[in-house]
Design an enzyme around this catalytic site. Structure first.
Site, mmCIF file in Angstrom:
data_model
loop_
_atom_site.group_PDB
_atom_site.id
_atom_site.type_symbol
_atom_site.label_atom_id
_atom_site.label_comp_id
_atom_site.label_asym_id
_atom_site.label_seq_id
_atom_site.Cartn_x
_atom_site.Cartn_y
_atom_site.Cartn_z
ATOM 1 N N GLU A 55 0.884 -1.660 -0.007
ATOM 2 C CA GLU A 55 -0.095 -0.392 -0.229
ATOM 3 C C GLU A 55 0.569 1.377 0.460
ATOM 4 O OE1 GLU A 55 -2.449 -0.241 3.849
ATOM 5 O OE2 GLU A 55 -3.805 -1.653 2.397
ATOM 6 N N ASP A 199 -10.108 7.625 -21.992
ATOM 7 C CA ASP A 199 -10.695 6.853 -21.906
ATOM 8 C C ASP A 199 -10.557 5.546 -23.335
ATOM 9 O OD1 ASP A 199 -11.075 4.000 -21.556
ATOM 10 O OD2 ASP A 199 -12.289 4.347 -20.982
ATOM 11 N N THR A 225 -6.849 -0.032 -19.805
ATOM 12 C CA THR A 225 -7.017 -0.979 -19.273
ATOM 13 C C THR A 225 -5.419 -1.361 -20.381
ATOM 14 O OG1 THR A 225 -8.010 -1.865 -21.126
ATOM 15 C CG2 THR A 225 -9.520 -1.685 -19.853
ATOM 16 N N LYS A 228 -6.065 -5.225 -23.026
ATOM 17 C CA LYS A 228 -6.350 -5.440 -24.571
ATOM 18 C C LYS A 228 -6.001 -5.152 -25.840
ATOM 19 C CE LYS A 228 -11.469 -3.270 -22.702
ATOM 20 N NZ LYS A 228 -12.187 -2.495 -22.113
ATOM 21 N N ARG A 234 -3.852 -8.198 -17.321
ATOM 22 C CA ARG A 234 -5.102 -7.790 -16.666
ATOM 23 C C ARG A 234 -5.642 -6.552 -15.684
ATOM 24 N NH1 ARG A 234 -9.386 -10.319 -19.203
ATOM 25 N NH2 ARG A 234 -11.033 -8.860 -18.440
#
Ligand code: PLP
Length: 414
Positions: A55, A199, A225, A228, A234
């Site tokens: 974190e 985006d 992302t 893709k 991912r």
């Protein structure tokens, strides 16, 4: 049979993973959001970094033992900034949806207005669609495409922007086959004093490879992302201008997330190194050339393509003139090992669960080395199947031809 460490513990899941690998090898994967990550990306994703908690950000962590994780995250951010020409990068978002939510958290207050592309016209759920957090906590006014040419209606975007004075304009899409004019969006945002979020989830790999204009010079924040067209693990990523860096970082952690997925961070770093190579530029150009060839083949069979064709990696077929629904077509294609998804088309009279169209993308088939000749062959197969969606024997027969083609092009990473 190849075995994995999973077999000793859980043969049931091991067998299913093996079956999925065989499926990914054997079928033609035309789902526009999917790809084949490299063996290097898969190895980083499956590494010991999954064991770590970290974190915070490099140099400012809440746990010990960060000597290597800090280096990995710094490298990932530096590679993202260098590849895309951004001032600042945050590679911690768990995926594209949380990346967008973090961008809203950084830039908006609850109840603020955003202007974004509607889902049925190609936008994404997380761009303010009613059923999502973005549509619950923010007021979304939505633009779409023109009825005649199915391109983004910039007159409507400008009119809505002037009428509603949104704090944020969102551009970028999941089912839009044309180049997005980021400069035009930035102009409108400036006219009304709005911030601009681009985006680029679907097209990030094309942007990285120089096959689509970059939003980075125009947008305050760019979300994406990483899995893709960019062909990483991912994951999600936010790029922004220096003035938004603090707000973006605070929004991701502690605003929205806890510990970053360090194994994903490492895999993003690897994917960004791959994306900076000349080979990746060739891949990006080939993705677009393949989509153009596939579109040309489909048009020659009388298919009605949304906007008349494509500039990027994806194609939306409106099947209305073929008298077949998107769901029926997608199911028949899958019976022949051609996998895609049913998709709404703009102004679709049918319901979202069984819409009028199918969406195709060329990233995955390009990653396994298929070229424009194969695209014309695939267009012929699609035409044959859609003309006879109930012919199970025919589908099985064509499936054999599909598998003969994929057998010649080994799937990367598997
Ligand atoms: C895929 C996509 C997302 C969401 O990404 P997930 O990783 O599925 O959460 C966000 N925006 C756009 C435009 C997308 O296409």
């Amino acid at each position: 049979m190849e075995t994995s460490p999973i077999d000793a513990v859980d043969p049931e899941i091991a067998g299913l993973v093996r079956s999925e690998a065989a499926r990914q090898r054997g079928v033609l994967r035309l789902i526009a959001s999917e790809n084949y990550a490299s063996a290097a990306v898969l190895a980083a994703t499956g590494s010991c970094l999954t064991n770590k908690y970290s974190e915070g950000y490099p140099g400012k962590r809440y746990y010990g033992g960060q000597v290597f994780v800090d280096q990995i995250e710094r490298i990932a951010c530096a590679r993202a900034c260098s590849l895309f020409g951004a001032d600042h990068a945050n590679v911690q978002p768990y995926s594209g949806s949380p990346a967008n939510l973090a961008a809203y958290l950084a830039l908006l207050q609850p109840g603020d207005t955003m202007l974004s592309m509607s889902l049925p016209h190609g936008g994404h759920l997380t761009h303010g669609w009613k059923v999502t957090a973005s549509g619950t906590y923010y007021r979304a006014v939505q633009y779409g495409v023109r009825k005649d040419d199915q391109r983004i209606d910039f007159d409507q975007v400008a009119a809505l922007a002037h009428e509603h004075k949104p704090k944020l304009i969102v551009c970028g899409a999941s089912a839009y086959p044309r180049v997005i004019d980021f400069a035009r969006f930035a102009e409108i945002a400036q006219e009304v004093g709005a911030l601009l979020l681009a985006d680029m989830a679907h097209i990030a790999g094309l942007v990285a490879g120089g096959a689509h204009p970059s939003p980075v010079p125009y947008a305050d924040v760019v979300s994406t992302t990483t899995h893709k067209t960019l062909r990483g693990p991912r994951g999600g990523m936010l790029l922004c201008k220096a003035e938004h860096a603090k707000a973006i970082d605070r929004a991701v952690f502690p605003g929205l997330q806890g510990g970053p997925h360090d194994h994903t961070t490492a895999a993003i770093a690897v994917a960004l190194a791959e994306a900076a190579t000349p080979g990746f530029r060739d891949y990006a150009a080939a993705v677009v050339a393949n989509a153009a060839a596939l579109a040309e083949g489909l048009l020659s069979h009388g298919f009605d393509l949304v906007s008349g064709g494509t500039d990027n990696h994806l194609i939306l077929i409106d099947l209305t003139n073929k008298g077949v629904s998107g769901k029926v077509a997608a199911k028949a294609l899958e019976a022949a090992d051609i996998v895609c998804n049913a998709n709404s088309v703009p102004f679709d009279p049918r319901k979202p669960f069984d819409p009028s169209g199918v969406r195709l993308g060329t990233a995955a088939v390009t990653s396994r080395g298929l070229g424009t000749d194969a695209m014309r062959q695939i267009a012929d197969w699609i035409a044959t199947i859609v003309a006879a969606p109930g012919a199970a024997n025919l589908h099985a027969h064509l499936g054999e031809a599909v598998r003969a083609l994929t057998a010649q092009h080994p799937a990367p990473g598997l």
